[in-house]
Design an enzyme around this catalytic site. Structure first.
Site, PDB file in Angstrom:
ATOM      1  N   GLY A  25       0.831  -1.213   0.000  1.00  0.00           N
ATOM      2  CA  GLY A  25       0.000   0.000   0.000  1.00  0.00           C
ATOM      3  C   GLY A  25       0.858   1.253   0.000  1.00  0.00           C
ATOM      4  N   ASP A  65       8.579   6.160   9.287  1.00  0.00           N
ATOM      5  CA  ASP A  65       8.162   5.635  10.581  1.00  0.00           C
ATOM      6  C   ASP A  65       6.912   6.407  10.974  1.00  0.00           C
ATOM      7  OD1 ASP A  65       8.596   3.770  12.669  1.00  0.00           O
ATOM      8  OD2 ASP A  65       9.149   5.405  13.987  1.00  0.00           O
TER       9      ASP A  65
HETATM   10  P1  IMP Z   1       4.918   1.677  10.580  1.00  0.00           P
HETATM   11  O1  IMP Z   1       5.508   3.028  10.483  1.00  0.00           O
HETATM   12  O2  IMP Z   1       4.477   1.139   9.268  1.00  0.00           O
HETATM   13  O3  IMP Z   1       5.767   0.721  11.363  1.00  0.00           O
HETATM   14  O4  IMP Z   1       3.560   1.833  11.383  1.00  0.00           O
HETATM   15  C1  IMP Z   1       3.513   1.984  12.749  1.00  0.00           C
HETATM   16  C2  IMP Z   1       2.152   1.674  13.307  1.00  0.00           C
HETATM   17  O5  IMP Z   1       1.462   2.903  13.495  1.00  0.00           O
HETATM   18  C3  IMP Z   1       1.235   0.832  12.459  1.00  0.00           C
HETATM   19  O6  IMP Z   1       1.485  -0.525  12.664  1.00  0.00           O
HETATM   20  C4  IMP Z   1      -0.112   1.248  13.001  1.00  0.00           C
HETATM   21  O7  IMP Z   1      -0.361   0.633  14.219  1.00  0.00           O
HETATM   22  C5  IMP Z   1       0.087   2.729  13.270  1.00  0.00           C
HETATM   23  N1  IMP Z   1      -0.296   3.557  12.115  1.00  0.00           N
HETATM   24  C6  IMP Z   1       0.528   4.315  11.350  1.00  0.00           C
HETATM   25  N2  IMP Z   1      -0.150   4.947  10.373  1.00  0.00           N
HETATM   26  C7  IMP Z   1      -1.433   4.565  10.514  1.00  0.00           C
HETATM   27  C8  IMP Z   1      -2.623   4.859   9.776  1.00  0.00           C
HETATM   28  O8  IMP Z   1      -2.629   5.591   8.790  1.00  0.00           O
HETATM   29  N3  IMP Z   1      -3.747   4.261  10.219  1.00  0.00           N
HETATM   30  C9  IMP Z   1      -3.784   3.432  11.296  1.00  0.00           C
HETATM   31  N4  IMP Z   1      -2.717   3.109  11.998  1.00  0.00           N
HETATM   32  C10 IMP Z   1      -1.534   3.679  11.627  1.00  0.00           C
END
Ligand code: IMP
Length: 199
Positions: A14, A72
């Site tokens: 995505g 992040d």
């Molecule tokens: P990462 O940066 O992909 O590791 O995301 C960190 C975590 O933040 C994700 O696993 C979600 O739990 C949360 N998160 C980040 N962006 C979103 C979003 O757009 N919608 C919902 N949860 C989010």
């Protein structure tokens, strides 16, 4: 230096789609880690979104000697001391379902109303170049923790994230609508402006 090719350090399809859409008119070729043929486990041991994004981008830049982008992101709930923050994915354990994580946040806000439920999604994008240059951009989406889960779209904490301005939950937004206002969309568009200096 000029950038013709960039690697986006994510395994998330995505996110790849989103960045390709945003950088489509820059002529910069965007490769996933898989397409670049690299794989590594990176310990995200920073204490801020910026530090973690930079750790990831630097690591893959060093491995590939190419320009690398990494992100992040997470959810900050003000009444919970900005938790889960950089621990959003790890909150209550990686393997705990978001049904349980989301219900836990709703429970922890019991008795709070309106602005006391304020929260935001944060996204930091880091760019690491082979010459050692590091640039970060940050985007946020402000909202409130809702009283229940709503919507079938998005992922993670989207079903409990209420957007007062739009009178709906993040989980109810179509992907294109979310990209226009999301923390990630904003950070990516700011990064695009930075990248234009290297085209
Ligand atoms: P990462 O940066 O992909 O590791 O995301 C960190 C975590 O933040 C994700 O696993 C979600 O739990 C949360 N998160 C980040 N962006 C979103 C979003 O757009 N919608 C919902 N949860 C989010």
């Amino acid at each position: 230096m000029k950038i013709k090719k960039i690697i986006f350090a994510t395994g998330n399809e995505g996110k790849m789609k989103e960045i390709r859409m945003i950088l489509a008119d820059t002529k910069i070729q965007v490769l996933s880690l898989k397409e670049a043929g690299v794989q590594a486990d990176v310990e995200e041991n920073g204490s801020t979104f910026e530090e973690n994004a930079v750790i990831k981008a630097r690591k893959f830049m060093e491995l590939t000697k190419e320009a690398v982008l990494a992100d992040d992101s997470g959810l900050e709930v003000d009444a919970m001391n900005k938790e889960p923050g950089i621990y959003s994915a790890r909150y209550m354990g990686y393997d705990t379902s978001y049904k349980i994580k989301n219900q836990s946040i709703i429970d922890r806000l019991e008795g709070k109303t309106g602005d006391e439920r304020s929260a935001r999604f944060v996204c930091v994008i880091a760019l690491a170049l082979p010459d050692g240059t590091v640039i970060t951009t940050r985007g946020t989406m402000e909202g409130q923790i809702g009283y229940e889960e709503r919507g079938e779209n998005g992922f993670g904490y989207d079903p409990i994230f209420y957007l007062p301005e739009y009178r709906c939950y993040s989980g109810e937004l179509a992907p294109e609508e979310k990209n226009k206002i999301s923390h990630r969309g904003k950070a990516l568009r700011l990064m695009k402006e930075e990248l234009k200096k290297y085209i």
